[in-house]
Write an enzyme that holds these catalytic residues in place. Structure first.
Site, PDB file in Angstrom:
ATOM      1  N   TRP A   1       0.853  -1.283  -0.071  1.00  0.00           N
ATOM      2  CA  TRP A   1       0.085  -0.040   0.052  1.00  0.00           C
ATOM      3  C   TRP A   1       0.810   1.189   0.049  1.00  0.00           C
ATOM      4  O   TRP A   1       0.457   2.327  -0.599  1.00  0.00           O
ATOM      5  CB  TRP A   1      -1.018   0.040   1.385  1.00  0.00           C
ATOM      6  CG  TRP A   1      -1.794   1.208   1.339  1.00  0.00           C
ATOM      7  CD1 TRP A   1      -3.106   1.395   0.724  1.00  0.00           C
ATOM      8  CD2 TRP A   1      -1.414   2.453   2.124  1.00  0.00           C
ATOM      9  NE1 TRP A   1      -3.490   2.654   1.134  1.00  0.00           N
ATOM     10  CE2 TRP A   1      -2.698   3.195   1.921  1.00  0.00           C
ATOM     11  CE3 TRP A   1      -0.551   2.654   2.903  1.00  0.00           C
ATOM     12  CZ2 TRP A   1      -2.597   4.469   2.554  1.00  0.00           C
ATOM     13  CZ3 TRP A   1      -0.434   3.997   3.485  1.00  0.00           C
ATOM     14  CH2 TRP A   1      -1.608   4.924   3.298  1.00  0.00           C
ATOM     15  N   HIS A   2       1.889   1.102   0.637  1.00  0.00           N
ATOM     16  CA  HIS A   2       2.859   2.160   0.674  1.00  0.00           C
ATOM     17  C   HIS A   2       3.363   2.815  -0.519  1.00  0.00           C
ATOM     18  O   HIS A   2       3.887   3.673  -0.913  1.00  0.00           O
ATOM     19  CB  HIS A   2       3.962   2.062   1.892  1.00  0.00           C
ATOM     20  CG  HIS A   2       3.489   2.611   3.230  1.00  0.00           C
ATOM     21  ND1 HIS A   2       2.927   1.519   3.889  1.00  0.00           N
ATOM     22  CD2 HIS A   2       3.268   3.599   3.961  1.00  0.00           C
ATOM     23  CE1 HIS A   2       2.415   2.143   5.091  1.00  0.00           C
ATOM     24  NE2 HIS A   2       2.600   3.346   4.932  1.00  0.00           N
ATOM     25  N   GLY A   3       3.784   1.581  -1.389  1.00  0.00           N
ATOM     26  CA  GLY A   3       4.464   1.778  -2.576  1.00  0.00           C
ATOM     27  C   GLY A   3       4.533   0.694  -3.465  1.00  0.00           C
ATOM     28  O   GLY A   3       4.749  -0.613  -2.992  1.00  0.00           O
TER      29      GLY A   3
END
Lengths: 486, 359
Positions: A323-325
Site C-alpha cells: 500500500w505504501h508503494g
C-alpha cells in the site's frame, strides 16, 4: 495544494474559514457544506485537474455501491454488491498505482518486454480508496444508514485529510457535518487549531525539510557511506519521515479544529514504543486501525492458533508495504515490520528503556528499505552501518545541511578559520538532532494544545508567532543553479 | 475567563506574526538584493552574482544604455571595459547555456524599459541549436521574479535565504570595500586555466559519429537566426556587436566526433549571411584565432576560456579596424580560415595531443 504553501496559508485557508463561518452564521447550512466541498475540490485539483475527474468518478461509483448495499433486501445481493464494490475500488487502485509494477514483474519473470503505460496516479488515491472501502464495509455490516451523496463526497474530499490522511471512518466525520456546535465559531477550539497548525508546520518545514537535505545527500552517495554516516542516514530518515508525516497530520488536525469538523490524531509518540507491535499502535494509527478492522480480524486475527496469527500478521504487513508503494522494497519493509511485530514478545523481560532503544533502532533500520530505491540499496546502507569504518563522510553530510540561519557565521568561519568549518558544520548536525530529540521528548502537540489556557505561559503567543514566521520564511529558498550544465 | 485568554492569545499571535512578516518584508524591499523593486540602494554597490535571480531585476530596474548578453562564455567580461571602451553604461544579461530565445527575452525586457545604445552579444554557436519558440522560463526558475504578479512576490519577501544570506552578503560585499561592480557573475578567479585542467574535463569519444544531416538542424538554426535578425531589424537605433568566442581544439574535436561539426561550420556561414546586411550589426569572429584555440592553457575545459581572452575580445570589438571584424568582403575568407583550422585540428592537432597524452 500543500498546507505549507503561501497560497494555502494566505489565500485558501482564510477564504475557506471566512466563507464557512459566514454561511453558517446566516444559517445557510447546506450552502456552507457545498462551499466546503467546492473548496476541497479546488484544493485537490490544484496541481492536476485531471485527477479531480478520476476522484469524482470514483466517489460517484463508490456511493452507488454503498447505497445499493444499504438498500439490498437479500443477503446474497448485499454480498454480491459488496464484493463488486470492493473489486471496483481495488481495481481502480490497482490500475492507477500498480499496473507498471505488475508489468515490470511480468517482464522480469517471463523475459517479456511489455512497455510501461503512461498512467496518471491520482494524488491521495491510496487514502481515499481505503476510506471508501471502509465505508462500504461498514454499510455491508449494517453499521450505517446511507448518507446523502454530498455528505459522502465531503467525507472523502474534506481537504484537511484528502492528500495524506488520516484514514477516517464515516462515523467519525459524517455526523459532524450536521452538528450545530461544529458550525459555530468557538474561539478556544479555533485557537487550539491555530496552535496545532503552527506546530505541525514548523515540524514539517523547519525539522523534516532540513533533515531531508542531509538524508537525500547521503542516499545520493551510498558508496561513500561509513558507519557514522550510514547510522545517521537510518536515524535521520526516520526522524525526517516522522516530522514530515506527523507535522502534516498536526496541520490537518489544526485545520479541522479551525473549521470545527475535527479529525483524529494519527500519531501517539511512536518513538516511546517498547516493541514493534506497540510502535504500530502509535504510528499511522488510522492505517493500523484500517488493517486491523478490515483485514486482520476478518482473516481470523489471533483467534485461530499461532500459525494463523503469524500468517495473518504477515499478510497485513505485506499488504501495508504494498500500500505504501508499488515496489519490492516496500513489501520487504512491510515484511520486516511483520517479523518485528511477531517477535515483539521476545523483549518483554527487558528493562523498559532498553526495549525502547531496541525498538527505535529496529524501526530505523527497517525504514531504510522504505527510503532506499531498492532492497539492494537498503542492504548497502545497513552494511555500511556495520562496517565500523570512518572516512569522514559525515562531514560532507553535515555540510549538505546548508543552514541559512547560520550563513553569516559559517561564511566568516570559512574565511577566518577554514579548518574549523567542518567541525562547526558537524556541530550543527548534532544540534539539529538534539533539537529533534528535545521535540520528541516534549509533550505531544495535542496535549500541549489541550493545556493551553490551563497552564498560562507568558510570551507563548509571541513564541508561536516567531515559529510561524520562521516557518513561512523557510518555505522558499534560493536554489543554486549548476554553473556548468551547458 | 478562559474565552478571554484565547481571545487575547489569538490577538497577540496574529499581531506578532503580522508585525514580524511586515518587518521582514520591509527589510527585503529596502535592500532588495535581487533588484526586483529598485536599483541599488543609495550609496550601496550593486552586488550581482546569481544570474537566474538577479538578471531580470537588473535589466528592469538598473540605469544603463548598453546590454552585454550571452552564456557562461560572457560571464567573465567586466562591464567596466565596455563602459571605458565604448563610453557606455553597461548591464549584463546572462543565461548559463542560454539559447537565442533566452537571450532575446532578456533583450526585449531591456528594450521595453530603456533606450539601448549598444548590445554586445556573445554569440555561441550552440545557442542556435535550441528551440526558438521556447525560452528558459519554466518551473525550475524563480518565476515570481520574472512575472509581473505582485502576489507571488511573497516568495521573495518572505524567503529565508534572502533574509539570512543574500542581504548579509550584499552588506558584507559593500563593507569589504573592494567589490568590483563590473565583475558581475564572474567566476574566473575560482577556476584554474591550464591544459591539464582542460583535458581533465574532456572525455574523447572512441568512435566518430556520421555527420548530422542538414535537414535535422536547419529549421532550428534559421528559427534562431530569425530571432536575432528580427531584434536587429526592430532596433535600427541600437548598435549590435556580435562576438563569436573562440572554443578550444577540444571543443571542435568533440563536435567532429559527435557529428556536429558540419552543423557548427554551417551556422557560422549563416550568421554572416543573415546579419551582415544590417548596417547596425557588426560581427567579430574570434573563433579561428589559432594562438588561442590551439593553446589549451587558455582554457579550464573544452569551452571556457580565461578572462584575458574576454578582455582581448572587448578591446578588439572597440577597435574600428579590428582584423576580427567580419565584412562582406572578408566573410568568405573567415569561413575558409575556420574550416582550415578545423580540418587541421581533427586531422593533426587533436590526434597529436592525445597521442602525446597517452604516451
Amino acid at each position: 495544494m500543500l498546507f505549507h504553501s503561501h497560497i494555502f496559508i494566505f489565500l485558501f485557508l482564510p477564504l475557506t474559514l471566512a466563507g464557512w463561518y459566514l454561511l453558517n452564521r446566516y444559517q445557510h447550512k447546506k450552502l456552507a457544506q457545498g462551499y466546503l466541498i467546492g473548496m476541497s475540490l479546488w484544493f485537490y485539483g490544484y496541481f492536476d485537474f485531471s485527477c479531480l475527474w478520476i476522484f469524482l468518478a470514483e466517489c460517484l461509483i463508490g456511493y452507488f455501491f454503498c447505497i445499493q448495499v444499504c438498500r439490498a433486501k437479500s443477503d446474497l445481493l448485499k454480498k454480491i454488491l459488496f464484493f463488486s464494490g470492493c473489486l471496483f475500488h481495488l481495481g481502480a487502485l490497482g490500475y492507477f498505482k500498480y499496473t507498471n509494477f505488475f508489468l515490470e514483474n511480468v517482464n522480469a519473470l517471463f523475459g517479456a518486454d511489455y512497455p510501461f503505460l503512461s498512467i496518471v496516479l491520482p494524488v491521495g488515491i491510496s487514502f481515499y480508496t481505503f476510506q471508501q472501502l471502509a465505508y462500504l464495509s461498514d454499510c455491508f455490516r449494517g453499521e450505517y444508514e446511507a448518507c446523502s451523496f454530498w455528505e459522502y463526497l465531503l467525507f472523502l474530499a474534506y481537504f484537511p485529510q484528502i492528500l495524506q490522511g488520516p484514514i477516517l471512518l464515516g462515523k467519525e466525520l459524517i455526523p459532524q457535518f450536521s452538528q450545530e456546535r461544529n458550525t459555530r465559531f468557538e474561539i478556544e477550539r479555533f485557537t487550539k487549531g491555530v496552535f496545532h497548525f503552527v506546530i505541525g508546520l514548523s515540524k514539517k518545514v523547519l525539522l523534516a525539510d532540513t533533515l531531508a537535505r542531509a538524508v537525500d545527500f547521503g542516499y545520493e552517495n551510498i558508496p561513500l557511506l561509513d558507519s557514522p554516516s550510514a547510522l545517521f542516514l537510518a536515524v535521520g530518515y526516520m526522524l525526517e519521515l516522522y516530522f514530515d508525516f506527523s507535522g502534516y497530520c498536526d496541520m490537518a488536525v489544526g485545520i479541522g479544529k479551525m473549521i470545527g469538523i475535527e479529525i483524529p490524531e494519527n500519531f501517539d509518540a511512536p518513538f516511546r514504543s517498547v516493541s514493534v507491535r506497540d510502535f504500530w499502535r502509535r504510528w499511522h494509527i488510522t492505517l493500523g486501525r484500517f488493517f486491523t478492522k478490515y483485514v486482520y480480524i476478518p482473516l481470523g486475527g489471533s483467534r485461530k492458533g499461532k500459525v494463523r496469527t503469524i500468517r495473518n500478521t504477515l499478510i497485513v504487513f505485506l499488504l501495508s508495504g504494498l500500500w505504501h508503494g508499488a515496489s519490492w522494497n516496500f513489501v520487504f519493509w512491510g515484511f520486516l515490520h511483520g517479523i518485528g511485530v511477531l517477535a515483539s514478545g521476545l523483549t518483554d523481560s527487558f528493562n523498559r528503556r532498553v526495549r525502547q532503544v531496541l525498538t527505535f533502532f529496529y524501526v530505523c533500520f527497517a525504514f531504510v528499505f522504505f527510503r532506499a530505491a531498492s532492497i539492494g540499496e537498503g542492504f548497502s546502507v545497513l552494511k555500511a552501518v556495520f562496517s565500523f569504518r570512518w572516512n569522514g563522510f559525515l562531514f560532507q553530510i553535515a555540510e549538505s545541511l546548508d543552514i541559512s540561519e547560520v550563513y553569516v557565521f559559517t561564511k566568516a568561519l570559512s574565511m577566518k578559520a577554514p579548518v574549523l568549518l567542518q567541525w562547526a558544520q558537524l556541530c550543527m548536525l548534532i544540534l539539529l538532532l538534539a533539537v529533534c530529540a528535545v521535540v520528541l521528548l516534549k509533550k505531544k502537540t495535542a496535549v500541549m494544545a489541550e493545556e493551553m489556557g490551563v497552564h498560562v505561559k507568558r510570551g507563548q503567543a509571541v513564541l508561536l508567532a516567531v515559529l510561524f514566521v520562521w516557518s513561512i520564511l523557510s518555505m522558499t529558498g534560493v536554489s543554486t543553479f549548476l554553473y556548468f550544465t551547458f | 475567563m478562559k474565552e478571554q485568554f484565547f481571545h487575547r492569545f489569538l490577538k497577540r499571535f496574529l499581531l506578532a506574526a503580522a508585525a514580524l512578516l511586515l518587518a521582514v518584508a520591509v527589510l527585503v524591499i529596502l535592500f532588495d538584493p535581487f533588484y526586483h523593486f529598485h536599483g541599488p540602494l543609495f550609496g550601496l554597490k550593486a552586488v550581482v552574482t546569481k544570474s537566474e535571480y538577479q538578471c531580470i531585476g537588473t535589466i528592469r530596474n538598473f540605469s544603463y544604455d548598453s546590454v552585454l548578453c550571452g552564456s557562461s562564455t560572457a560571464e567573465n567580461y567586466n562591464n567596466r571595459w565596455f563602459n571605458e571602451l565604448f563610453g557606455a553604461k553597461t548591464v549584463k544579461a546572462i543565461k548559463s547555456s542560454g539559447n537565442a530565445a533566452d537571450l532575446c527575452y532578456y533583450l526585449q525586457e531591456a528594450f521595453d524599459g530603456h533606450e539601448v545604445k549598444n548590445v554586445f552579444y556573445s554569440l555561441d554557436l550552440f545557442s542556435l541549436e535550441g528551440d526558438p519558440q521556447k525560452n528558459f522560463l519554466d518551473d525550475t526558475m524563480p518565476l515570481y521574479l520574472y512575472d509581473k504578479n505582485p502576489f507571488n512576490d511573497v516568495k521573495y519577501l518572505w524567503n529565508k535565504d534572502v533574509l539570512f544570506e543574500e542581504i548579509p552578503y550584499l552588506l558584507a560585499m559593500n563593507l569589504a570595500g573592494d567589490y568590483d561592480e563590473g565583475a558581475s557573475y564572474n567566476w574566473w578567479e575560482y577556476k584554474t586555466f591550464s591544459a591539464k585542467e582542460a583535458l581533465s574535463h574532456y572525455e574523447r569519444a572512441e568512435t566518430i559519429q556520421p555527420e548530422i544531416p542538414k535537414e535535422q538542424y536547419e529549421a532550428r538554426l534559421e528559427g534562431n537566426l530569425d530571432l536575432l535578425e528580427e531584434m536587429v531589424a526592430a532596433h535600427p537605433e541600437t548598435e549590435f556587436s556580435f562576438l563569436l568566442p573562440p572554443y578550444s581544439l577540444l571543443w571542435w574535436d568533440n563536435a567532429y566526433r559527435n557529428g556536429q561539426a558540419g552543423e557548427y561550420l554551417y551556422a557560422r556561414r549563416r550568421i554572416f549571411e543573415r546579419l551582415l546586411p544590417y548596417a547596425n550589426a557588426r560581427i567579430f569572429d574570434f573563433q579561428a584565432k589559432e594562438e588561442v584555440v590551439l593553446d589549451l592553457d587558455n582554457y579550464m575545459d573544452p569551452i571556457h576560456f580565461s578572462q584575458e581572452i574576454n578582455h582581448w575580445m572587448a578591446v578588439e570589438a572597440a577597435s574600428s579596424d579590428s582584423a576580427f571584424l567580419v565584412k562582406k568582403e572578408n566573410a568568405e575568407g573567415k569561413i575558409t580560415k575556420m574550416e582550415e583550422l578545423f580540418f587541421r585540428i581533427v586531422s593533426e592537432e587533436a590526434d597529436r595531443l592525445f597521442e602525446s597524452k597517452d604516451s
